[in-house]
Design a protein around this motif. Structure first.
Motif, PDB file in Angstrom:
ATOM      1  N   ILE A   1       0.833  -1.249   0.011  1.00 39.88           N
ATOM      2  CA  ILE A   1       0.003  -0.037  -0.032  1.00 39.88           C
ATOM      3  C   ILE A   1       0.745   1.206  -0.030  1.00 39.88           C
ATOM      4  O   ILE A   1       0.668   2.374  -0.935  1.00 39.88           O
ATOM      5  N   LYS A   2       1.936   1.189   0.947  1.00 44.30           N
ATOM      6  CA  LYS A   2       2.751   2.405   0.933  1.00 44.30           C
ATOM      7  C   LYS A   2       3.620   2.583  -0.401  1.00 44.30           C
ATOM      8  O   LYS A   2       3.672   3.759  -0.955  1.00 44.30           O
ATOM      9  N   LYS A   3       4.059   1.606  -0.911  1.00 45.25           N
ATOM     10  CA  LYS A   3       4.752   1.395  -2.189  1.00 45.25           C
ATOM     11  C   LYS A   3       3.873   2.173  -3.360  1.00 45.25           C
ATOM     12  O   LYS A   3       4.188   3.005  -4.213  1.00 45.25           O
ATOM     13  N   ASN A   4       2.528   1.822  -3.248  1.00 46.06           N
ATOM     14  CA  ASN A   4       1.572   2.420  -4.342  1.00 46.06           C
ATOM     15  C   ASN A   4       1.412   3.939  -3.976  1.00 46.06           C
ATOM     16  O   ASN A   4       1.051   4.596  -4.970  1.00 46.06           O
ATOM     17  N   LYS A   5       1.404   4.080  -3.039  1.00 42.00           N
ATOM     18  CA  LYS A   5       1.122   5.596  -2.393  1.00 42.00           C
ATOM     19  C   LYS A   5       2.353   6.247  -3.148  1.00 42.00           C
ATOM     20  O   LYS A   5       2.107   7.461  -3.687  1.00 42.00           O
ATOM     21  N   LEU A   6       3.583   5.792  -3.003  1.00 44.22           N
ATOM     22  CA  LEU A   6       4.769   6.543  -3.345  1.00 44.22           C
ATOM     23  C   LEU A   6       4.607   6.581  -4.695  1.00 44.22           C
ATOM     24  O   LEU A   6       5.012   7.654  -5.392  1.00 44.22           O
ATOM     25  N   GLN A   7       4.288   5.620  -5.491  1.00 42.69           N
ATOM     26  CA  GLN A   7       4.281   5.863  -7.098  1.00 42.69           C
ATOM     27  C   GLN A   7       3.251   6.875  -7.426  1.00 42.69           C
ATOM     28  O   GLN A   7       3.491   7.617  -8.459  1.00 42.69           O
ATOM     29  N   ASP A   8       2.244   6.934  -6.455  1.00 45.49           N
ATOM     30  CA  ASP A   8       1.078   7.867  -6.915  1.00 45.49           C
ATOM     31  C   ASP A   8       1.626   9.439  -6.695  1.00 45.49           C
ATOM     32  O   ASP A   8       1.534  10.205  -7.464  1.00 45.49           O
ATOM     33  N   CYS A   9       2.441   9.457  -5.539  1.00 44.94           N
ATOM     34  CA  CYS A   9       2.848  10.715  -5.281  1.00 44.94           C
ATOM     35  C   CYS A   9       4.093  11.158  -6.354  1.00 44.94           C
ATOM     36  O   CYS A   9       4.327  12.401  -6.582  1.00 44.94           O
TER      37      CYS A   9
ATOM     38  N   GLU B 175      18.561  13.242  -6.267  1.00 40.55           N
ATOM     39  CA  GLU B 175      19.756  13.892  -5.674  1.00 40.55           C
ATOM     40  C   GLU B 175      20.305  13.141  -4.551  1.00 40.55           C
ATOM     41  O   GLU B 175      21.344  13.202  -4.286  1.00 40.55           O
ATOM     42  N   TRP B 176      19.295  12.806  -3.661  1.00 41.00           N
ATOM     43  CA  TRP B 176      19.640  12.107  -2.216  1.00 41.00           C
ATOM     44  C   TRP B 176      19.814  10.694  -2.361  1.00 41.00           C
ATOM     45  O   TRP B 176      20.194   9.899  -1.618  1.00 41.00           O
ATOM     46  N   GLN B 177      19.602   9.985  -3.493  1.00 42.14           N
ATOM     47  CA  GLN B 177      19.803   8.524  -4.074  1.00 42.14           C
ATOM     48  C   GLN B 177      19.626   7.512  -2.829  1.00 42.14           C
ATOM     49  O   GLN B 177      20.618   6.987  -2.040  1.00 42.14           O
ATOM     50  N   PRO B 178      18.421   7.362  -2.477  1.00 40.03           N
ATOM     51  CA  PRO B 178      17.998   6.256  -1.588  1.00 40.03           C
ATOM     52  C   PRO B 178      18.359   4.733  -2.076  1.00 40.03           C
ATOM     53  O   PRO B 178      18.614   4.698  -3.166  1.00 40.03           O
ATOM     54  N   ASN B 179      18.681   3.981  -1.204  1.00 39.82           N
ATOM     55  CA  ASN B 179      19.405   2.819  -1.353  1.00 39.82           C
ATOM     56  C   ASN B 179      18.259   1.653  -1.678  1.00 39.82           C
ATOM     57  O   ASN B 179      18.394   0.775  -2.306  1.00 39.82           O
ATOM     58  N   ASN B 180      17.087   1.814  -1.012  1.00 43.06           N
ATOM     59  CA  ASN B 180      16.012   0.698  -1.292  1.00 43.06           C
ATOM     60  C   ASN B 180      14.484   1.757  -0.836  1.00 43.06           C
ATOM     61  O   ASN B 180      14.576   2.505  -0.656  1.00 43.06           O
ATOM     62  N   ILE B 181      13.353   0.758  -1.209  1.00 43.28           N
ATOM     63  CA  ILE B 181      12.155   1.299  -0.908  1.00 43.28           C
ATOM     64  C   ILE B 181      11.858   1.874   0.453  1.00 43.28           C
ATOM     65  O   ILE B 181      11.050   2.531   0.618  1.00 43.28           O
ATOM     66  N   ILE B 182      12.508   1.136   1.308  1.00 45.82           N
ATOM     67  CA  ILE B 182      12.279   1.806   2.955  1.00 45.82           C
ATOM     68  C   ILE B 182      12.900   3.030   2.638  1.00 45.82           C
ATOM     69  O   ILE B 182      12.318   4.071   3.640  1.00 45.82           O
ATOM     70  N   ASP B 183      14.036   3.401   2.411  1.00 46.15           N
ATOM     71  CA  ASP B 183      14.498   4.813   2.274  1.00 46.15           C
ATOM     72  C   ASP B 183      13.540   5.794   1.394  1.00 46.15           C
ATOM     73  O   ASP B 183      13.402   6.794   1.861  1.00 46.15           O
ATOM     74  N   GLU B 184      12.992   5.068   0.353  1.00 41.33           N
ATOM     75  CA  GLU B 184      12.382   5.998  -0.255  1.00 41.33           C
ATOM     76  C   GLU B 184      10.756   6.543   0.414  1.00 41.33           C
ATOM     77  O   GLU B 184      10.437   7.480   0.353  1.00 41.33           O
ATOM     78  N   LEU B 185      10.194   5.484   0.972  1.00 45.12           N
ATOM     79  CA  LEU B 185       9.032   5.626   1.803  1.00 45.12           C
ATOM     80  C   LEU B 185       9.379   6.708   2.957  1.00 45.12           C
ATOM     81  O   LEU B 185       8.569   7.679   3.301  1.00 45.12           O
ATOM     82  N   ALA B 186      10.731   6.281   3.763  1.00 41.63           N
ATOM     83  CA  ALA B 186      11.344   7.605   4.781  1.00 41.63           C
ATOM     84  C   ALA B 186      11.142   8.906   4.130  1.00 41.63           C
ATOM     85  O   ALA B 186      10.958   9.722   4.798  1.00 41.63           O
ATOM     86  N   ILE B 187      11.861   8.972   2.962  1.00 43.10           N
ATOM     87  CA  ILE B 187      12.082  10.377   2.431  1.00 43.10           C
ATOM     88  C   ILE B 187      10.654  11.097   2.077  1.00 43.10           C
ATOM     89  O   ILE B 187      10.565  12.125   2.293  1.00 43.10           O
TER      90      ILE B 187
END
Length: 809
Positions: free
Chosen positions: A575-583, A596-608
């Protein structure tokens, strides 16, 4: 040990002398019994339809041979060649025997197969010269393997293989009549065998206990790179590469660590005997000590894979010293100035206390001229010069291993490419599991049976493999977490049950563990090759998941409960991943931040994403406007609560940087809690820097990092509890360097110059060193002379500061 080139030549001569008598005898017996091809065909087909071999192994093996011998093409070929051999013997016609011309004469494998099939009625007297039918078949197969290897140039024949071949030849030579040995007499054959025996028994003229080396029944194949590497580290090379004092070989159980170091020793002896290895690079003694407690092998009665207990040769340092005294006359090796090699096998079975003692003995109480090689299933914390990790075979490597093993060990197994790939897949690329599977196939066990056993977790075969492979494999981790074994097992359970790569935060949440322990366990398992790291995520090695960690699977009820928990967690993550893609679709700025900030994984992306949304959540833009304050206010406590949840999931620097951006307006435009806000701001800035410098180093050269450094430089000038001109100058210099290296000269670059100039001025006032005020003046002049950007207020400040600098210069 391996036979020298001269010894191999003598063995080849002995085999050829013997084989003439053996072939001639078998041929005469068959032709006398079946004097027409029709009678021979009828006998073979009758055997095929009525054969009952008794033991599962023998039955399967002989049935497979009968299937081959009963083919019409084979019937015609074999009978024709037996007739020719019988005729040649009667008339003393010498024929050169060359195995590669399989249609020119009967093959050794076919000859031996005939003795198996007609053993009861035609060759029972001959076979009874051996202790059992099983012994005859075993020695016959060893002879066939040696015969096959001798046909290759530079053949490597071990002394064990030679002894078994010698026994087979000697027993049959005593039984078969002299008339069949028409190429060379029995006396000539015996003379060659005697010369060979004397040479082999005197081949190693140094102090040794090589009789303790594991008996290598089968030819070692592959791992050429690793063998050559260890040989070079032990003997040096012509380029002046020096010897290494202390080497550790690690890998899962069954990876071939013991076989590898045994092969190295045998090759070194062969190289020395063949004058390939110079005397000045040779040893004065070689000692081998084993702490092995059990072995995995095939049960001769039913063909199944079982564990067999062994008696350890050593279990303490005192045991090792006692063995050393037995051979060297002393255990004081610091003054023992001779070159030697000492191997300690299966180091993982020893206690931690004994490991430390042995390590200290090697480091502090042994002369550097003495070299040590240790093998272990674990990543040992010892002071080695070099560590070699043996890894499982991938599909290509595994199939190559199977091809070479079948050829070098003369196993007559027909496998398709799909069969080979399936065996590699089911064995998870483990050498021992592959070898045992190939020998079971050679004994006549159907491949479908082996595939079914290896594919089922609950089978006896898999249980025995798991028991052997997992023994001592986790001792190092348990030693590291004494008193916390339950937590470690919870983490291992999640790793076993989570089918996808998993990040450390998810592992912490699902195992209800502390992040510090999760980090330590993951690091230990990764170092031990149990886990494979993919950026910031980890996944269990396929072999470890099947044969090591299976023991950590929870019981059925607990399994269902944990599986449900994992499924719910994955569903929430989706669900969180889908929200991320939508945003990301709706707001391109988020993509720019990720770039610019180069997250390492999906958890980093959600946190950002959550940290990014904080700016809107707290209406920060309105707070910074002095004229219009928002209805909704925020304070330090709310910011800490919001970001503490994000910080639990990721240590990405953007999170700390965004928190600092949220806190700065609070500090500059609100009066309450200023001192606490300053502390929190400093902590967020410093965590950003630490995260970039230690974990996310790819961000170091970005403009985003330059911006953080600029703000931190300003913070230590204007907002910290105590001004720190040194830190301000340091961070501002780094920021300036990034702007200039990336050629991103914008107005913020000049704000960086302003911070740096003020820091230099502060350092001048503190130290009175003219270099600082000169550098400050230069920076203010650069700002003053800028015409591209609108910097009105900054230039007014620059004018004042230039006057101050000129006065002091």
């Amino acid at each position: 040990m391996y036979l020298s080139n001269e010894e191999v030549r003598l063995l080849d001569t002995a085999v050829k002398y013997f084989e003439v008598g053996f072939r001639s005898y078998i041929a005469e017996v068959i032709i006398q019994k079946y004097d027409t091809i029709e009678k021979y065909r009828a006998a073979i087909n009758s055997k095929k339809s009525t054969f009952n071999g008794g033991s599962a192994i023998l039955s399967g093996r002989i049935n497979a041979l009968l299937s081959n011998l009963s083919q019409e093409r084979q019937i015609k070929k074999v009978y024709k060649l037996l007739s020719e051999t019988n005729n040649n013997c009667k008339n003393n016609i010498k024929v050169e025997i060359k195995e590669e011309k399989s249609d020119a004469y009967i093959l050794v494998s076919e000859l031996i197969s005939i003795t198996y099939v007609f053993g009861a009625e035609l060759f029972s007297d001959m076979i009874q010269r051996f202790s059992s039918r099983e012994e005859y078949m075993y020695l016959a197969e060893q002879y066939r393997t040696i015969r096959n290897n001798l046909s290759h140039p530079e053949a490597s024949i071990s002394d064990l293989n030679y002894k078994e071949t010698d026994k087979f030849i000697t027993i049959l030579k005593g039984y078969i009549d002299s008339k069949y040995f028409w190429l060379a007499s029995k006396d000539e054959l015996q003379k060659v065998l005697d010369g060979l025996s004397i040479s082999i028994n005197n081949s190693v003229n140094i102090i040794n206990n090589l009789s303790m080396l594991p008996k290598q029944k089968n030819k070692f194949v592959c791992r050429t790179k690793e063998i050559n590497l260890v040989k070079t580290y032990l003997t040096g090379n012509e380029l002046g590469f020096g010897r290494m004092h202390y080497i550790l070989i690690t890998g899962f159980g069954g990876m071939g660590k013991t076989a590898l170091i045994t092969e190295v020793i045998m090759q070194l002896i062969k190289d020395h005997n063949n004058k390939v290895l110079r005397d000045d690079r040779w040893f004065d003694f070689i000692l081998f000590f084993s702490a092995k407690e059990e072995v995995l092998d095939i049960d001769d009665t039913n063909g199944k894979i079982n564990n067999y207990r062994l008696r350890s040769q050593i279990s303490t340092l005192e045991d090792i010293k006692q063995e050393i005294r037995k051979y060297l006359g002393t255990d004081d090796l610091i003054e023992y100035n001779k070159k030697g090699l000492i191997v300690i096998d299966n180091f993982e079975t020893l206690t931690q206390e004994e490991k430390e003692k042995i390590n200290n003995y090697i480091i502090y109480e042994s002369n550097n001229s003495i070299q040590y090689v240790l093998t272990s299933r674990n990543e040992e914390h010892i002071d080695t010069n070099y560590q070699l990790k043996l890894k499982t075979f991938n599909e290509i490597e595994g199939c190559d291993f199977i091809n070479k093993y079948l050829e070098e060990n003369a196993l007559t197994i027909e496998l398709t490419e799909d069969n080979k790939k399936q065996l590699v897949k089911l064995s998870k690329g483990n050498t021992l599991v592959l070898v045992l599977s190939l020998h079971r196939l050679n004994q006549g066990i159907d491949i479908s049976v082996i595939e079914k056993e290896l594919n089922s977790i609950g089978t006896e075969t898999v249980k025995n493999i798991v028991s052997f492979m997992s023994k001592n494999s986790f001792d190092e981790i348990y030693n590291q977490f004494k008193g916390e074994e339950e937590i470690v097992e919870r983490i291992l359970q999640i790793l076993v049950m989570y089918d996808d790569p998993i990040d450390r935060y998810s592992l912490m949440i699902l195992s209800h563990s502390d992040m510090n322990i999760v980090d330590q366990v993951v690091n230990a398992l990764t170092a031990g090759l149990v886990l494979e790291e993919q950026r910031e995520e980890v996944q269990i090695n396929e072999f470890a998941k099947t044969y090591l960690l299976i023991k950590f699977r929870p019981n059925k009820i607990e399994y269902i409960s944990k599986q449900q928990m994992i499924s719910e967690y994955k569903r929430d993550l989706t669900i969180k991943k889908n929200k991320l893609q939508d945003c990301r679709r709706k707001n391109p700025q988020i993509d720019n931040i990720f770039k610019e900030w180069q997250p390492n994984n999906i958890i980093d992306e959600l946190a950002i994403l959550e940290a990014f949304e904080a700016y809107i959540y707290f209406n920060v833009g309105f707070v910074t406007n002095r004229k219009t304050r928002p209805n909704k206010k925020y304070n330090l406590k709310q910011v800490n609560e919001y970001f503490s949840k994000i910080e639990e999931t990721s240590t990405h620097p953007y999170i700390y940087a965004q928190k600092a951006r949220i806190l700065l307006p609070l500090l500059r435009f609100k009066s309450e809690d200023n001192e606490l806000i300053k502390e929190c701001l400093q902590d967020s800035f410093e965590k950003t820097i630490i995260s970039v410098e230690t974990q996310y180093i790819n961000i170091k050269g970005t403009i985003s990092y330059a911006s953080i450094l600029r703000e931190l430089g300003r913070f230590y000038l204007e907002d910290s509890k105590k001004k720190d001109y040194n830190k301000s100058a340091n961070y501002s210099e780094k920021s300036k360097e990034i702007y200039e290296k990336t050629n991103k000269i914008d107005k913020y670059y000049y704000f960086t110059l302003r911070n740096l100039a003020k820091a230099y001025t502060g350092l001048y006032e503190y130290t009175k060193e003219k270099e600082y005020i000169i550098a400050s003046l230069k920076l203010w002049n650069t700002i003053q002379n800028e015409s591209k950007f609108e910097l009105k207020n900054l230039k007014i400040e620059a004018q004042k500061q230039i006057s101050f600098c000129i006065e002091n210069v």
